[in-house]
Structures are given as structure tokens and as C-alpha cells.
Design an enzyme around this catalytic site. Structure first.
Site: not given
Length: 290
Positions: A238-240, A242, A266
């Protein structure tokens, strides 16, 4: 099937398509940045010959509620409508590129691949193309509508918000944001900063060389091993919001490591009241709540 193509490989695909000994090749320009989400002006000024512009914010995501994250996945019917507008037909080879280290192009790759399309990313993007002194064109390309039919993506490709919390007990959850975002020291877009408890930090840009190309598979395998990940590991990323997570998925797949993406990332987790949040540089961190 390779997930990347070099400039030389793209030119070869185009040559055999011109001689009708291979499928048509469709170029898609996915220019997008956090600070300049509208990439059409750059596209109009200069793009690969024949490339069609793809709007990440409007065509590779949809508007949703905050608890869905900032870039919810598009509905399949909407993505199919967009793909037909790009001129795609069944059987085409799609090559996506950008000017941002293949980050936005990887989102298109992930979405179309799981929908049954033969799609690759041009390694190094437009920079790699121009480094070979190859021509660019300007203006807007508006192809005739295509007739591609997309298929529903496999559930195993994507992890939901309830999946990732339990994954840390049996596999590795990779957080590919910057160390400052991961620790909670830097947070500008979400109600709370930090990371999902148990997640391991490995910034997405560690997978990219200085020229914007992904590192070779062997180098990527060594890099992911530092986070406890190999081909036998159950891993999600995952990231900020997607986008970078799908670039990390491209790097993992290039290294021969199967991966699931948590599209909400996130921005969904931090906007879902009651979810545990870890603050600090360690995976367990200091616990608080969203």
C-alpha cells in the site's frame, strides 16, 4: 509475459504490427503527478507518435467517500467505456508510459492486466524514448472507438481494508511511502499520520534507477529480501492513495514475486474511524487510533 518493454522491444512490436504479423500496438500516455494531476498540457506539447492521453484522476479512479480513499478503483463498466474511448480492441497489445518513473503508467498496467488486457509499461517512459533520438508529435490523438471487452479482475489481486490487518501475522505488508510519511512525521492529506501496525517500510522509488527504469530483477529480489519478501512470501502493498502501490506491484512482479495491492491504501485506512495506527520508525510503532 513480460510486464515491461524497452524502447527497442516497443519498436519491434510496432514493426511486426505494421507487417500484420503481430497484434496492433496501442500507446497510452498516462502523464500525472501529485502536484500536477492534469497531464494533458504536457501530452499535447509532446508525446510518442499515435499515443492517446489517459486521465488518471477521471478514468483510472472514481469519485468516492473519504473512507474509500483518494483514488477508489473505477467500476469495470466505466473502465471499459474509457478503454474503448482510447481505441482499444480485443487482442491489442497496450503499452503505457509517462514522464514520472512509470508510477502512473503502472496504475493503468495493474487495472488493465487484471481486466484481461495484454498490457506492458515502457521502461523509462518518454525519457527513454527521447534518449534514442526518436520523434515525438504534438496535438491530441482522438482514435475511433474500440470494442474491447474487459473481464472482472480476480479477487486475489486486490486486498481490502479487512484483509491487510491480519496479513502481518502470516506474511509481509509493505508500506511504500517515504520514511517521513511512514513514521507520521510528515502528513498533509489525511486525518492522522503513521502506518498500519506491522507494516514494513520500503519506499517505492528504491526500485527505480536514476534514469527512471526499474532495476533488474536480481537487484529487485535483493532489495525486497531486505524487507523479508521473496517469491514464497504472502505480500501485499500500500501507499498513500493507491498509485505508487501499483508501481511497487510492477516492481515485485518484475522480480518474480506475486503480490496483492491494497488500493484504498493509507488514505482509506486513516479515514476509517477506529482503525489502529502505528507512529514511529518501527513496524509495531506507538499505537493510536484513526
Amino acid at each position: 509475459m513480460s510486464h515491461l518493454v524497452s524502447v527497442a522491444q516497443l519498436l519491434h512490436l510496432q514493426r511486426i504490427a505494421e507487417h500484420r504479423t503481430g497484434p496492433p500496438v496501442r500507446l497510452l500516455d498516462v502523464r500525472w503527478r501529485l502536484d500536477r494531476p492534469e497531464g494533458r498540457p504536457e501530452y499535447v506539447r509532446a508525446h510518442l507518435p499515435g499515443a492517446v492521453y489517459v486521465d488518471l484522476e477521471r478514468e483510472l479512479a472514481r469519485r468516492g467517500q473519504p473512507q474509500e480513499g483518494r483514488h477508489p478503483l473505477p467500476l469495470l463498466d466505466d473502465l471499459q467505456r474509457a478503454a474503448r474511448g482510447w481505441g482499444l480492441d480485443d487482442g491489442d497489445v497496450v503499452v503505457a508510459y509517462d514522464d514520472n518513473r512509470s508510477v502512473p503508467a503502472a496504475r493503468l498496467w495493474w487495472l488493465l492486466r487484471r481486466a484481461g488486457v495484454d498490457v506492458r509499461v515502457l521502461d523509462g517512459g518518454i525519457r527513454a524514448w527521447t534518449s534514442e533520438d526518436l520523434p515525438l508529435e504534438h496535438g491530441d490523438v482522438r482514435p475511433p472507438p474500440g470494442g474491447v471487452t474487459l473481464v472482472p479482475g480476480a479477487a486475489a489481486d486486490a486486498a481490502g481494508i479487512d484483509d491487510v490487518e491480519g496479513l502481518v501475522a502470516r506474511g509481509v505488508l509493505l508500506d511504500v511511502r517515504t520514511p517521513e510519511q511512514y513514521s507520521g512525521a510528515h502528513n498533509t492529506s489525511d486525518p492522522v499520520g503513521g502506518h498500519i501496525p506491522g507494516a514494513v517500510n520500503l519506499p517505492a522509488m528504491a526500485t527505480v534507477a536514476g534514469d527512471g527504469r526499474l532495476h533488474r530483477p536480481e537487484a529487485l529480489q535483493r532489495l525486497f529480501a531486505t524487507a523479508g519478501v521473496d517469491a514464497a512470501t504472502e505480500v501485499a502493498v500500500y501507499c498513500s492513495s493507491g498509485v505508487a502501490a501499483m508501481h511497487a506491484a510492477l516492481a515485485l512482479e518484475h522480480a518474480g514475486i506475486p503480490v496483492r495491492v491494497y488500493p484504498g491504501s493509507w488514505s482509506q485506512w486513516a479515514n476509517t474511524r477506529g482503525r489502529p495506527v502505528a507512529v514511529g520508525t518501527l513496524p509495531a510503532g506507538r499505537l493510536t487510533r484513526a
